[in-house]
Write a protein that holds these residues in place. Structure first.
Motif, PDB file in Angstrom:
ATOM      1  N   LEU A 256       0.827  -1.203   0.000  1.00 44.00           N
ATOM      2  CA  LEU A 256       0.000   0.000   0.000  1.00 44.00           C
ATOM      3  C   LEU A 256       0.862   1.254   0.000  1.00 44.00           C
ATOM      4  O   LEU A 256       0.509   2.259  -0.628  1.00 44.00           O
ATOM      5  N   GLU A 257       1.983   1.196   0.676  1.00 41.12           N
ATOM      6  CA  GLU A 257       2.897   2.338   0.670  1.00 41.12           C
ATOM      7  C   GLU A 257       3.466   2.571  -0.726  1.00 41.12           C
ATOM      8  O   GLU A 257       3.626   3.728  -1.152  1.00 41.12           O
ATOM      9  N   ARG A 258       3.756   1.487  -1.444  1.00 38.80           N
ATOM     10  CA  ARG A 258       4.254   1.627  -2.824  1.00 38.80           C
ATOM     11  C   ARG A 258       3.183   2.218  -3.723  1.00 38.80           C
ATOM     12  O   ARG A 258       3.465   3.089  -4.561  1.00 38.80           O
ATOM     13  N   VAL A 259       1.947   1.774  -3.567  1.00 42.79           N
ATOM     14  CA  VAL A 259       0.850   2.317  -4.374  1.00 42.79           C
ATOM     15  C   VAL A 259       0.666   3.801  -4.076  1.00 42.79           C
ATOM     16  O   VAL A 259       0.444   4.611  -4.985  1.00 42.79           O
ATOM     17  N   GLU A 260       0.771   4.177  -2.813  1.00 42.79           N
ATOM     18  CA  GLU A 260       0.616   5.587  -2.454  1.00 42.79           C
ATOM     19  C   GLU A 260       1.697   6.437  -3.121  1.00 42.79           C
ATOM     20  O   GLU A 260       1.411   7.509  -3.651  1.00 42.79           O
ATOM     21  N   ARG A 261       2.941   5.965  -3.109  1.00 38.87           N
ATOM     22  CA  ARG A 261       4.016   6.717  -3.766  1.00 38.87           C
ATOM     23  C   ARG A 261       3.762   6.828  -5.267  1.00 38.87           C
ATOM     24  O   ARG A 261       3.994   7.886  -5.871  1.00 38.87           O
ATOM     25  N   LYS A 262       3.274   5.758  -5.854  1.00 39.30           N
ATOM     26  CA  LYS A 262       2.977   5.780  -7.292  1.00 39.30           C
ATOM     27  C   LYS A 262       1.879   6.788  -7.600  1.00 39.30           C
ATOM     28  O   LYS A 262       1.970   7.545  -8.586  1.00 39.30           O
ATOM     29  N   LEU A 263       0.841   6.809  -6.789  1.00 34.19           N
ATOM     30  CA  LEU A 263      -0.267   7.731  -7.018  1.00 34.19           C
ATOM     31  C   LEU A 263       0.158   9.185  -6.823  1.00 34.19           C
ATOM     32  O   LEU A 263      -0.298  10.073  -7.557  1.00 34.19           O
ATOM     33  N   LEU A 264       1.023   9.438  -5.866  1.00 37.19           N
ATOM     34  CA  LEU A 264       1.504  10.800  -5.659  1.00 37.19           C
ATOM     35  C   LEU A 264       2.310  11.272  -6.861  1.00 37.19           C
ATOM     36  O   LEU A 264       2.181  12.429  -7.299  1.00 37.19           O
ATOM     37  N   ALA A 265       3.145  10.389  -7.426  1.00 36.32           N
ATOM     38  CA  ALA A 265       3.907  10.752  -8.622  1.00 36.32           C
ATOM     39  C   ALA A 265       2.969  10.962  -9.804  1.00 36.32           C
ATOM     40  O   ALA A 265       3.153  11.889 -10.608  1.00 36.32           O
ATOM     41  N   LEU A 266       1.963  10.125  -9.902  1.00 35.18           N
ATOM     42  CA  LEU A 266       0.983  10.252 -10.980  1.00 35.18           C
ATOM     43  C   LEU A 266       0.227  11.567 -10.870  1.00 35.18           C
ATOM     44  O   LEU A 266       0.019  12.284 -11.867  1.00 35.18           O
ATOM     45  N   TRP A 267      -0.173  11.912  -9.655  1.00 34.39           N
ATOM     46  CA  TRP A 267      -0.918  13.160  -9.442  1.00 34.39           C
ATOM     47  C   TRP A 267      -0.060  14.379  -9.749  1.00 34.39           C
ATOM     48  O   TRP A 267      -0.559  15.370 -10.285  1.00 34.39           O
ATOM     49  N   GLU A 268       1.218  14.307  -9.458  1.00 32.85           N
ATOM     50  CA  GLU A 268       2.111  15.410  -9.793  1.00 32.85           C
ATOM     51  C   GLU A 268       2.199  15.583 -11.305  1.00 32.85           C
ATOM     52  O   GLU A 268       2.212  16.704 -11.815  1.00 32.85           O
ATOM     53  N   ALA A 269       2.239  14.477 -12.034  1.00 33.34           N
ATOM     54  CA  ALA A 269       2.262  14.557 -13.495  1.00 33.34           C
ATOM     55  C   ALA A 269       0.956  15.140 -14.029  1.00 33.34           C
ATOM     56  O   ALA A 269       0.962  15.933 -14.980  1.00 33.34           O
ATOM     57  N   ILE A 270      -0.170  14.760 -13.434  1.00 34.46           N
ATOM     58  CA  ILE A 270      -1.460  15.319 -13.838  1.00 34.46           C
ATOM     59  C   ILE A 270      -1.501  16.822 -13.547  1.00 34.46           C
ATOM     60  O   ILE A 270      -1.987  17.617 -14.358  1.00 34.46           O
TER      61      ILE A 270
END
Length: 326
Positions: A256-270
């Motif tokens: 879940l921590e890995r998914v959270e980091r991925k989503l934060l990077a994705l949101w920054e790109a958005i």
């Protein structure tokens, strides 16, 4: 697992039966809105939350994300997606009956009524069979939905299940301010408190090398539940009615921590794409099924003018988390 979970079900919202083009009720605050006092002028509103489907859109093709969330271009209903919506509705409603009455014949008998309900709530799906005056294609399509429903009984026994939640809307805000939202098909909670998240898929199970992509949505939901309840779900379960397979995964906190980091990077790109207006297409074999080829540069099209002015939405005070109706 048959006990209960805090929170209320998502108000009867059918999975995949989203009212907005591209299937994005959880992104209702994003996109374009009509400016006050005008009929045509549009004002851009940056996205404010992320769902599994919209995260998947951006990873598949940033331009597709823009078309669905920023421009909200209309999309035609498809037989496959509409059948998925119908089957989800039947499986949700079946649990309204006492356990002993949750039989395959009863579930099959729910199909016509749920189809009528779907046509009333989403009149556009009637277009699917506009060229079928004798109803032969519709009859075959409904028969396929009935077979998918019946197959579910070979994979799970609803007489032994008492879901804590069905069609559960969940929302959590991360420390970064990013809001994650979605609708979970079913939540089971054992008397010991262990949580199982279940999602129905009307297609076929992916090959093993693609299983991780299929689990992304489930890990997303597990992350939201963890942030809301401080509980890591014991099991994530994907039920594939198209092939009769059940895919399970038991997550750990590190997942879940890995998914959270991925989503934060994705949101920054958005965020960067929203501010710059640069939404690049990413051609794949999935382009052949895209409704937006006429607007896509990869097919010689031109995107609509990027709605301006674009400005970062002012932060607002929002609840730290919710589980229940949107």
């Amino acid at each position: 697992m048959d006990s209960s979970m805090e929170g209320t079900a998502g108000g009867g919202v059918d999975a995949e039966a989203d009212p907005l083009p591209g299937g994005a009720p959880e992104e209702a605050s994003a996109g374009t809105v009509t400016a006050a006092g005008t009929g045509d002028e549009r004002v851009a509103v940056p996205p404010t939350s992320l769902s599994p489907s919209r995260a998947g859109d951006f990873m598949q093709c940033p331009l597709l994300y823009r078309f669905r969330v920023i421009d909200r271009l209309p999309e035609r209903p498809s037989e496959a997606a509409t059948r998925g919506t119908l089957v989800h509705a039947v499986l949700e409603r079946l649990f309204d009956a006492p356990a002993a009455e949750r039989t395959a014949p009863r579930a099959r008998a729910l199909v016509p009524g749920q189809w009528d309900r779907l046509r009333e709530s989403r009149p556009e799906v009637v277009e699917l069979f506009a060229d079928d005056p004798e109803g032969e294609r519709l009859s075959r399509w409904l028969g396929e939905a009935e077979r998918l429903v019946e197959r579910w009984f070979t994979l799970e026994d609803p007489t032994r299940l008492e879901p804590a939640e069905r069609e559960l809307f969940v929302e959590a805000e991360l420390e970064s301010g990013l809001r994650l939202r979605g609708i979970i098909d079913r939540v089971d909670v054992a008397p010991t408190g262990e949580v199982r998240i279940v999602d129905y898929k009307t297609g076929k199970a992916p090959r093993p090398e693609y299983a991780e992509g299929a689990l992304f949505q489930m890990k997303f939901y597990a992350l939201v539940v963890w942030r809301l309840k401080n509980v890591v779900p014991r099991r994530l379960q994907l039920v594939y009615l198209g092939s009769g397979d059940v895919l399970t995964y038991d997550p750990v906190l590190a997942d879940l921590e890995r998914v959270e980091r991925k989503l934060l990077a994705l949101w920054e790109a958005i965020r960067r794409a929203t501010e710059s207006g640069e939404w690049r297409p990413r051609p794949t074999k999935l382009c052949g099924w895209c409704d937006h080829q006429a607007h896509c540069p990869e097919f010689g099209g031109t995107p609509p003018p990027y709605p301006l002015p674009v400005r970062v939405a002012e932060s607002a005070v929002v609840p730290q988390g919710r589980m229940g109706p949107d």
